[in-house]
Design a protein around this motif. Sequence first.
Motif, mmCIF file in Angstrom:
data_model
loop_
_atom_site.group_PDB
_atom_site.id
_atom_site.type_symbol
_atom_site.label_atom_id
_atom_site.label_comp_id
_atom_site.label_asym_id
_atom_site.label_seq_id
_atom_site.Cartn_x
_atom_site.Cartn_y
_atom_site.Cartn_z
ATOM 1 N N SER A 1 -43.310 25.415 4.422
ATOM 2 C CA SER A 1 -42.655 25.320 3.126
ATOM 3 C C SER A 1 -43.151 24.076 2.393
ATOM 4 O O SER A 1 -44.121 23.432 2.805
ATOM 5 C CB SER A 1 -41.142 25.248 3.317
ATOM 6 N N SER A 2 -42.463 23.713 1.332
ATOM 7 C CA SER A 2 -42.842 22.518 0.575
ATOM 8 C C SER A 2 -42.766 21.255 1.424
ATOM 9 O O SER A 2 -43.398 20.244 1.100
ATOM 10 C CB SER A 2 -41.947 22.376 -0.659
ATOM 11 N N LYS A 3 -42.010 21.282 2.518
ATOM 12 C CA LYS A 3 -41.912 20.113 3.390
ATOM 13 C C LYS A 3 -43.227 19.824 4.111
ATOM 14 O O LYS A 3 -43.405 18.734 4.660
ATOM 15 C CB LYS A 3 -40.772 20.305 4.394
ATOM 16 N N GLU B 1 -40.481 24.934 8.655
ATOM 17 C CA GLU B 1 -40.424 23.955 7.573
ATOM 18 C C GLU B 1 -41.811 23.502 7.136
ATOM 19 O O GLU B 1 -42.049 23.263 5.942
ATOM 20 C CB GLU B 1 -39.584 22.749 7.993
ATOM 21 N N GLN C 1 -46.262 13.182 5.538
ATOM 22 C CA GLN C 1 -45.066 12.672 6.222
ATOM 23 C C GLN C 1 -44.420 13.726 7.118
ATOM 24 O O GLN C 1 -44.009 13.437 8.247
ATOM 25 C CB GLN C 1 -44.056 12.158 5.195
ATOM 26 N N GLY C 2 -44.287 14.970 6.613
ATOM 27 C CA GLY C 2 -43.654 16.017 7.412
ATOM 28 C C GLY C 2 -44.425 16.320 8.682
ATOM 29 O O GLY C 2 -43.845 16.467 9.767
#
Length: 376
Positions: free
Chosen positions: A219-221, A216, A226-227
């Motif tokens: 990816s864009s996350k 994840e 925050q991610g």
Amino acid sequence: MLVHPRSSGVAPAIVLVVSLLAAASAQAQVVTLPPSGDNQKASVIQHIGLVEVRIDYSSPDVHAPDGSDRAGKIWGGVVPWGMQNLGFGTAKESPWRAGANENTVFTVSHDVMVEGKKLAAGSYGLHMAPQQNEWTIIFSNNSTSWGSFFYDPAEDALRVTVKPEKAEYREWLTYDFIDRQPESATVALEWENLRVPIRITVPDAIDLYVANLRNELRSSKGFGWQGWNQAANFLLQNDRNLDEALQWADAAISRPFVGQENFNTLQTKALILTKMGKKSEADPVIAKLLETGNETQVNNLGYGFLNQLKDTDRAIEIFTKNVAAHPKSWNAHDSLAEGYAAKGDKAKAKEHYQHALSMAPDNQKQRIEGILAGLS
């Protein structure tokens, strides 16, 4: 014409299959018609962390198509004991299809353990060989057949044995997840007055999450602090891969175009460094947090040490500084009291709970009074 098409048992299903084959030779079915024997299709899905377990089946009922009550005649009757020669198909000995009509299909998204034995991710024909005191549960690599007429033991992926149990009456055969835990679940076949439980365990649900987090974050996350911060905290909370957790915490702070130095990201790094025993590196970060944080943020830092790291002394030190900076805050005193209570210092805990009580809003007074009563 079909004779007695309900196909949860043995002989009626033979009539059904032969009739279907005969009908197919005359005209292929091109439209959707009701399920054979009115055995409605059903599905149940349960997640065990990231793992999805799904069972698709056809559900017969205790009452026969003519309305007669078959209660007391299901087990050992409609569903015979043991393996049977069904008189049709290629199988010389067949288990029960664990439902009606087509194969009951068990699908799992990741490798799991079933009753302590490994089952790889995939879809399986679910069959059962029932006995009065012990059932054999069979997962077949063939999941596309009609019933058990073509069952081949060479296609078995797994066999396990389980104990049947008495249960409350069920008119319709049902699969239900009767126990659900973070890393395991028990699915049970229930019909008439019998339950057949099967335990499914995920060997390491946390490792699956860690692998998923890595993907994840690519990816864009991963296009925001925050991610990375949430992923680093997950590793910290589960005491996994702390070197990797520190890398993710640093990414949350300073990764180009992504990182942001703020109280949340610095707190995560401070807690990870402390957990790793790197006090000399953690202390300057903690000092910066105490200098820049507001009352609520410093309070949360204290709880990070109290709850995540179980470091009551450091938590008390942080809560004490928060009380010194905000002496008229009931919440600051309340948190310091909680820290002393966790350490077992009842006198200090009572002192600060009493301070908190004298300033607390009405909706907090009863809770604090209850705690004080317990400390007496």
